[in-house]
Design a protein around this motif. Structure first.
Motif, PDB file in Angstrom:
ATOM      1  N   GLU A  78       0.827  -1.212   0.000  1.00 44.39           N
ATOM      2  CA  GLU A  78       0.000   0.000   0.000  1.00 44.39           C
ATOM      3  C   GLU A  78       0.861   1.261   0.000  1.00 44.39           C
ATOM      4  OE1 GLU A  78      -2.451  -0.601   3.388  1.00 44.39           O
ATOM      5  OE2 GLU A  78      -3.902  -1.885   2.326  1.00 44.39           O
ATOM      6  N   GLU A  79       1.984   1.207   0.701  1.00 45.78           N
ATOM      7  CA  GLU A  79       2.878   2.372   0.685  1.00 45.78           C
ATOM      8  C   GLU A  79       3.502   2.571  -0.692  1.00 45.78           C
ATOM      9  OE1 GLU A  79       4.273   2.656   5.360  1.00 45.78           O
ATOM     10  OE2 GLU A  79       5.683   1.877   3.865  1.00 45.78           O
ATOM     11  N   PHE A  80       3.908   1.482  -1.345  1.00 47.89           N
ATOM     12  CA  PHE A  80       4.409   1.616  -2.715  1.00 47.89           C
ATOM     13  C   PHE A  80       3.323   2.174  -3.623  1.00 47.89           C
ATOM     14  CE2 PHE A  80       7.906  -1.414  -1.693  1.00 47.89           C
ATOM     15  CZ  PHE A  80       8.943  -0.742  -2.323  1.00 47.89           C
ATOM     16  N   ASP A  81       2.113   1.669  -3.479  1.00 51.18           N
ATOM     17  CA  ASP A  81       1.024   2.080  -4.356  1.00 51.18           C
ATOM     18  C   ASP A  81       0.627   3.524  -4.122  1.00 51.18           C
ATOM     19  OD1 ASP A  81      -0.635   1.250  -6.479  1.00 51.18           O
ATOM     20  OD2 ASP A  81      -2.344   1.067  -5.115  1.00 51.18           O
ATOM     21  N   GLU A  85       4.042  10.712  -8.536  1.00 49.62           N
ATOM     22  CA  GLU A  85       5.056  10.947  -9.564  1.00 49.62           C
ATOM     23  C   GLU A  85       6.459  10.563  -9.076  1.00 49.62           C
ATOM     24  OE1 GLU A  85       2.798  13.146  -8.716  1.00 49.62           O
ATOM     25  OE2 GLU A  85       1.548  13.308 -10.507  1.00 49.62           O
ATOM     26  N   VAL A  86       6.716  10.808  -7.786  1.00 49.67           N
ATOM     27  CA  VAL A  86       8.024  10.476  -7.228  1.00 49.67           C
ATOM     28  C   VAL A  86       7.830   9.548  -6.035  1.00 49.67           C
ATOM     29  CG1 VAL A  86       9.085  12.628  -7.982  1.00 49.67           C
ATOM     30  CG2 VAL A  86       8.013  12.506  -5.712  1.00 49.67           C
ATOM     31  N   MET A  87       8.937   8.917  -5.612  1.00 50.14           N
ATOM     32  CA  MET A  87       8.916   8.021  -4.451  1.00 50.14           C
ATOM     33  C   MET A  87       9.584   8.727  -3.268  1.00 50.14           C
ATOM     34  SD  MET A  87       9.877   4.361  -6.122  1.00 50.14           S
ATOM     35  CE  MET A  87       9.697   3.579  -4.515  1.00 50.14           C
ATOM     36  N   ASP A  88       8.815   8.913  -2.224  1.00 46.90           N
ATOM     37  CA  ASP A  88       9.311   9.599  -1.039  1.00 46.90           C
ATOM     38  C   ASP A  88       9.394   8.602   0.115  1.00 46.90           C
ATOM     39  OD1 ASP A  88       9.938  11.207   1.055  1.00 46.90           O
ATOM     40  OD2 ASP A  88       8.246  12.575   0.839  1.00 46.90           O
ATOM     41  N   PRO A  89      10.594   8.121   0.459  1.00 49.66           N
ATOM     42  CA  PRO A  89      10.719   7.111   1.514  1.00 49.66           C
ATOM     43  C   PRO A  89      10.237   7.591   2.878  1.00 49.66           C
ATOM     44  CG  PRO A  89      12.871   7.929   0.846  1.00 49.66           C
ATOM     45  CD  PRO A  89      11.899   8.460  -0.144  1.00 49.66           C
ATOM     46  N   VAL A  90      10.187   8.895   3.082  1.00 46.11           N
ATOM     47  CA  VAL A  90       9.668   9.412   4.345  1.00 46.11           C
ATOM     48  C   VAL A  90       8.216   8.990   4.547  1.00 46.11           C
ATOM     49  CG1 VAL A  90       9.110  11.520   5.620  1.00 46.11           C
ATOM     50  CG2 VAL A  90      11.277  11.350   4.396  1.00 46.11           C
ATOM     51  N   THR A  91       7.487   8.854   3.465  1.00 48.16           N
ATOM     52  CA  THR A  91       6.076   8.467   3.544  1.00 48.16           C
ATOM     53  C   THR A  91       5.884   6.957   3.493  1.00 48.16           C
ATOM     54  OG1 THR A  91       5.717   8.562   1.143  1.00 48.16           O
ATOM     55  CG2 THR A  91       5.462  10.620   2.371  1.00 48.16           C
ATOM     56  N   MET A  92       6.976   6.206   3.632  1.00 56.57           N
ATOM     57  CA  MET A  92       6.916   4.743   3.566  1.00 56.57           C
ATOM     58  C   MET A  92       7.549   4.131   4.814  1.00 56.57           C
ATOM     59  SD  MET A  92       8.013   4.406  -0.470  1.00 56.57           S
ATOM     60  CE  MET A  92       7.417   2.730  -0.729  1.00 56.57           C
ATOM     61  N   PRO A  93       7.035   4.432   6.005  1.00 57.55           N
ATOM     62  CA  PRO A  93       7.681   3.960   7.235  1.00 57.55           C
ATOM     63  C   PRO A  93       7.640   2.447   7.426  1.00 57.55           C
ATOM     64  CG  PRO A  93       5.572   5.000   7.738  1.00 57.55           C
ATOM     65  CD  PRO A  93       5.870   5.291   6.291  1.00 57.55           C
ATOM     66  N   VAL A  94       6.585   1.780   6.966  1.00 51.96           N
ATOM     67  CA  VAL A  94       6.533   0.323   7.117  1.00 51.96           C
ATOM     68  C   VAL A  94       7.546  -0.331   6.176  1.00 51.96           C
ATOM     69  CG1 VAL A  94       5.096  -1.740   7.059  1.00 51.96           C
ATOM     70  CG2 VAL A  94       4.098   0.440   7.766  1.00 51.96           C
ATOM     71  N   MET A  95       7.678   0.207   4.987  1.00 53.79           N
ATOM     72  CA  MET A  95       8.684  -0.311   4.060  1.00 53.79           C
ATOM     73  C   MET A  95      10.081  -0.164   4.644  1.00 53.79           C
ATOM     74  SD  MET A  95      11.062   0.624   1.432  1.00 53.79           S
ATOM     75  CE  MET A  95      10.689   2.306   1.049  1.00 53.79           C
ATOM     76  N   ARG A  96      10.370   0.960   5.293  1.00 56.23           N
ATOM     77  CA  ARG A  96      11.680   1.143   5.899  1.00 56.23           C
ATOM     78  C   ARG A  96      11.902   0.167   7.057  1.00 56.23           C
ATOM     79  NH1 ARG A  96      11.927   5.832   8.287  1.00 56.23           N
ATOM     80  NH2 ARG A  96       9.982   6.827   7.683  1.00 56.23           N
ATOM     81  N   LEU A  97      10.843  -0.089   7.817  1.00 50.05           N
ATOM     82  CA  LEU A  97      10.946  -1.087   8.879  1.00 50.05           C
ATOM     83  C   LEU A  97      11.214  -2.481   8.298  1.00 50.05           C
ATOM     84  CD1 LEU A  97       8.250  -0.354  11.612  1.00 50.05           C
ATOM     85  CD2 LEU A  97      10.687  -0.784  11.975  1.00 50.05           C
ATOM     86  N   ALA A  98      10.553  -2.795   7.194  1.00 58.99           N
ATOM     87  CA  ALA A  98      10.785  -4.089   6.551  1.00 58.99           C
ATOM     88  C   ALA A  98      12.236  -4.203   6.093  1.00 58.99           C
ATOM     89  CB  ALA A  98       9.838  -4.267   5.370  1.00 58.99           C
TER      90      ALA A  98
END
Length: 262
Positions: A78-81, A85-98
């Motif tokens: 869901e965070e990837f989805d 236009e751009v990918m902001d890792p700050v808005t992907m905290p679960v992905m960073r935890l993974a």
């Protein structure tokens, strides 16, 4: 320990632990464009893998992003989805935890567990104000129930102190917390517990969320009793508010991941 718990904070897009400073850096650093259309999850070798346009998404160390449950993998998907236009890792905290779990914690689980126990030995909830009375009462209301739970559920009876003078905790209490942690020591849960512990200053609050004794909102409020008291009396600046909002986002991401693992 920072090396073990390394995630995208080490990249150019998360290059400072302070969220305000990090935002300033990001304003000068272009974010990568979204390069995929479809995000899916599919069975992997031991769990569920996240795929981007049919290709397995990978961690910074090039390991597959594979999570133990469908619900956990869906959080990352869901965070990837949600990226546009751009990918902001700050808005992907679960992905960073993974990423942290797969690239770091899986290899050094004992070290991460020991770091959580170090927090427990000087847990926030054990250090009480002696005045003013209003603050003392708020601490008692927010913290006493968690200490009671730790004593009854974990067998950990911790000592309290007034002020900031260090109080030695019984070895038996820390050992009891360690025994409980070792029963919950999968890498994803450990990474989430460590993050919540470091954000709140309390291993007990993190463990209470993991056990379902507290929800994330209650634990977050309990961790900020002192800060909220100061804010009510002295006010709060915008940078402090931004830092707290960033920490809160990461706290709730860790709580969502823990829930998705059960």
């Amino acid at each position: 320990m920072r090396d073990i718990l390394n995630d995208l904070d080490a990249t150019r897009h998360l290059s400072d632990p302070d969220p305000v400073r990090r935002a300033q850096i990001q304003m000068k650093t272009p974010l990568p464009k979204r390069f995929y259309q479809a995000v899916t999850i599919e069975p992997g070798s031991v769990g569920q893998v996240v795929k981007l346009d049919g290709k397995i998404a990978r961690t910074p160390a090039r390991a597959p992003i594979e999570l133990p449950t469908e619900a956990a993998a869906r959080l990352v998907a869901e965070e990837f989805d949600a990226q546009r236009e751009v990918m902001d890792p700050v808005t992907m905290p679960v992905m960073r935890l993974a990423n942290t779990s797969i690239d770091g914690v899986a290899r050094e689980a004992d070290a991460v567990l020991e770091d959580i126990l170090r927090f427990a030995s000087s847990d926030l909830l054990c250090y009480r104000a002696d005045a003013p009375e209003g603050l003392v009462q708020r601490q008692n209301e927010a913290w006493d129930g968690v200490l009671d739970w730790a004593r009854s559920a974990l067998g950990a009876r911790l000592n309290l102190a007034e002020g900031v003078i260090h109080v030695e905790q019984p070895r038996e209490a820390i050992a009891a917390i360690g025994l409980h942690l070792r029963g919950r020591a999968d890498p994803f849960r450990l990474a989430a517990l460590h993050l919540m512990t470091s954000l709140t200053g309390s291993a007990l609050l993190a463990l209470a969320v993991d056990a379902g004794e507290l929800d994330a909102e209650t634990a977050w409020a309990a961790a900020h009793v002192d800060e909220d008291w100061q804010t009510e009396h002295w006010g709060q600046d915008s940078e402090a508010m931004a830092r707290r909002a960033a920490r809160r986002r990461d706290m709730f991401a860790a709580a969502r991941l823990i829930k998705a693992l059960d």
